[in-house]
Design an enzyme around this catalytic site. Structure first.
Site, short mmCIF file in Angstrom:
data_model
loop_
_atom_site.label_atom_id
_atom_site.label_comp_id
_atom_site.label_asym_id
_atom_site.label_seq_id
_atom_site.Cartn_x
_atom_site.Cartn_y
_atom_site.Cartn_z
N ARG A 63 0.82 -1.21 0.00
CA ARG A 63 0.00 0.00 0.00
C ARG A 63 0.86 1.26 0.00
O ARG A 63 0.46 2.30 -0.51
CB ARG A 63 -0.95 0.03 1.20
CG ARG A 63 -2.08 1.04 1.01
CD ARG A 63 -2.83 1.33 2.30
NE ARG A 63 -1.96 1.99 3.26
CZ ARG A 63 -1.76 1.59 4.51
NH1 ARG A 63 -2.37 0.52 4.98
NH2 ARG A 63 -0.94 2.25 5.30
N TYR A 116 -16.27 16.19 -16.07
CA TYR A 116 -16.61 14.78 -15.96
C TYR A 116 -17.72 14.61 -14.91
O TYR A 116 -17.61 15.11 -13.80
CB TYR A 116 -15.37 13.97 -15.57
CG TYR A 116 -15.65 12.51 -15.37
CD1 TYR A 116 -15.95 11.71 -16.46
CD2 TYR A 116 -15.64 11.95 -14.11
CE1 TYR A 116 -16.23 10.37 -16.28
CE2 TYR A 116 -15.91 10.61 -13.92
CZ TYR A 116 -16.21 9.83 -15.01
OH TYR A 116 -16.50 8.50 -14.83
N ASP A 189 -7.53 18.39 -16.21
CA ASP A 189 -7.85 17.00 -16.53
C ASP A 189 -7.50 16.80 -18.00
O ASP A 189 -8.19 17.29 -18.89
CB ASP A 189 -9.34 16.74 -16.25
CG ASP A 189 -9.75 15.28 -16.51
OD1 ASP A 189 -9.03 14.58 -17.26
OD2 ASP A 189 -10.79 14.86 -15.98
N LYS A 214 -8.50 5.27 -19.55
CA LYS A 214 -8.90 5.61 -20.91
C LYS A 214 -7.71 5.42 -21.86
O LYS A 214 -7.22 4.32 -22.00
CB LYS A 214 -9.46 7.04 -20.92
CG LYS A 214 -10.45 7.33 -19.78
CD LYS A 214 -11.73 6.53 -19.88
CE LYS A 214 -12.61 6.62 -18.64
NZ LYS A 214 -12.92 7.95 -18.14
#
Ligand SMILES: *Cc1c(COP(=O)(O)O)cnc(C)c1O
Length: 406
Positions: A63, A116, A189, A214
């Site tokens: 982690r 978004y 973004d 994406k």
């Protein structure tokens, strides 16, 4: 023996190789044990220490440091964006929301009105808990941006360009100037443009965010996200960015939005072909946009690559080598005809998301549901790597059929 990860191979010094080379070789990594070119998949969560109680390569727990290969992904994206550092997250939303969660309480942030959908929802739901003041403006209107950032002390201006789902274009360099004049940071973004077509840090932005789900990964098989930081460490704005970045780094380690080991491997693999994929996708998208521009069954095509698009002048200035693969068709006639067009497609896959090798069609208004601001007469297309003629034929057929049905 203590081995730092950076010593397992020698990453190229910034600017030594071109971006295409950096991506194609995934930063030139070699497995120090076997010499393997793609990184081995090591599924360990915990990493043993040596007799001197030193870690090997700084890894102790998954982690905190991520899988071996994690830095490789981060170095590639930092290099592609021209940033000083990149941080890999478990999703684009984990990356985006990390920024808002790490801003000082009661910060004032100005965001693009067209954003978004998931991020808009998150801001409405969770920003009030941190007393963040969120001001939404049309960032294609620079006078409105100037007014918004100057109205009260502002910490951050957050823009998305081209913006989902209408592909409005915001002028990054102008926004950087306006934000900085008001003492605010600028975050962009850059999911849709990708560093192949736009590099916001070179245009003055301070932070870049990606949904690597994406185009960066490019194969619709993982969810991932990045934040990239510009130069920092001096006084003023740069010091504010340095402090924010430190908190983001700590948040990633402690809150745990870490990308899994297998996904990290797939991401590094996907990014090797980013440049040829984007070139082909952008060329096909332009061909499709031009084909349907002025088509009798289509009232408008939203694509920044078209000279007739309202965002074209700014896009032509800040985008290089193409305009990406996202476009919207506004179907002529009653709005139900657009939904019907999506239903009639046989090659375009009716699915959400974007950026894969397969072309997708989506009736965004139906997907978003209540509260959606997506135009009802619009279908959103994510162009993939199929032959453009097959895609055009499919759309022609779907539009004609819909015009007969509704
Ligand atoms: C998909 C997307 C996001 C969210 O990313 P996830 O990886 O799905 O969390 C953010 N911004 C844009 C522009 C996107 O397309």
């Amino acid at each position: 023996m203590k081995i730092s990860n950076r010593e397992l191979y020698t990453p190229w010094a910034p600017g030594t190789v071109r971006r295409e080379t950096l991506a194609a070789q995934a930063d030139g990594w070699r497995c120090p044990t076997t010499g393997a070119v793609p990184p081995p998949i090591a599924l360990g969560v915990t990493f043993g220490r040596d007799g001197a109680y030193d870690t090997r390569g700084g890894r102790a727990y998954l982690r905190d440091q991520g899988a071996p290969g994690y830095e490789q992904a981060e170095l590639v994206v930092a290099g592609l964006e021209g940033g000083s550092d990149a941080t890999l997250f478990s999703s684009g939303m984990a990356a985006a929301t990390a920024v808002f969660q790490c801003l000082p309480d009661r910060s004032r942030v100005v965001v693009s009105e067209t954003l978004y959908f998931g991020l808009t929802k998150w801001l409405l739901e969770f920003a009030p808990q941190r007393s963040l003041e969120v001001v939404r403006v049309d960032t294609t209107d620079l006078a409105a941006v100037a007014g918004a950032v100057a109205a009260a002390p502002t910490t951050l201006l957050w823009i998305e360009t081209p913006a989902n789902p209408t592909w409005l274009v915001t002028d990054i360099a102008a926004c950087a100037e306006l934000a900085h004049a008001a003492g605010a940071l600028l975050a962009v973004d850059n999911t849709v443009a990708t560093p192949v077509h736009t590099r916001p840090l070179e245009l003055g932005a301070d932070l870049v965010m990606h949904s690597a789900t994406k185009y960066l990964n490019g194969h619709s098989d993982i969810v991932a996200g990045f934040l990239v930081a510009g130069e920092r460490g001096g006084a003023g704005r740069s010091a504010v960015l340095a402090e924010l970045w430190e908190r983001i780094d700590l948040h990633r380690k402690l809150a745990g939005p870490i990308l899994g080991t297998l996904e990290t491997y797939l991401l590094v693999r996907g990014m090797r072909t980013l440049h040829p994929r984007m070139r082909q996708i952008s060329a096909t998208a332009l061909e499709i946009a031009e084909h349907f521009d002025g088509h009798p069954l289509v009232s408008r095509v939203g694509y920044p690559g078209l000279a007739s698009d309202p965002g074209h002048a700014v896009a032509a200035r800040q985008m290089t080598g193409g305009f990406s693969g996202m476009l919207s068709l506004y179907v002529d006639g009653p709005w139900e005809r657009s939904l019907q067009t999506a239903k009639n497609c046989e090659l375009f896959i009716r699915a959400t998301s974007l950026g894969g090798t397969e072309s997708l069609i989506e009736h965004r208004f139906t997907f978003e549901g209540a509260g959606s601001r997506a135009p009802r007469e619009m279908v959103r297309l994510s162009i993939g790597l199929e032959h453009p003629a097959d895609l055009i034929n499919d759309l022609e057929h779907a539009l004609e059929k819909a015009a007969k049905e509704i």
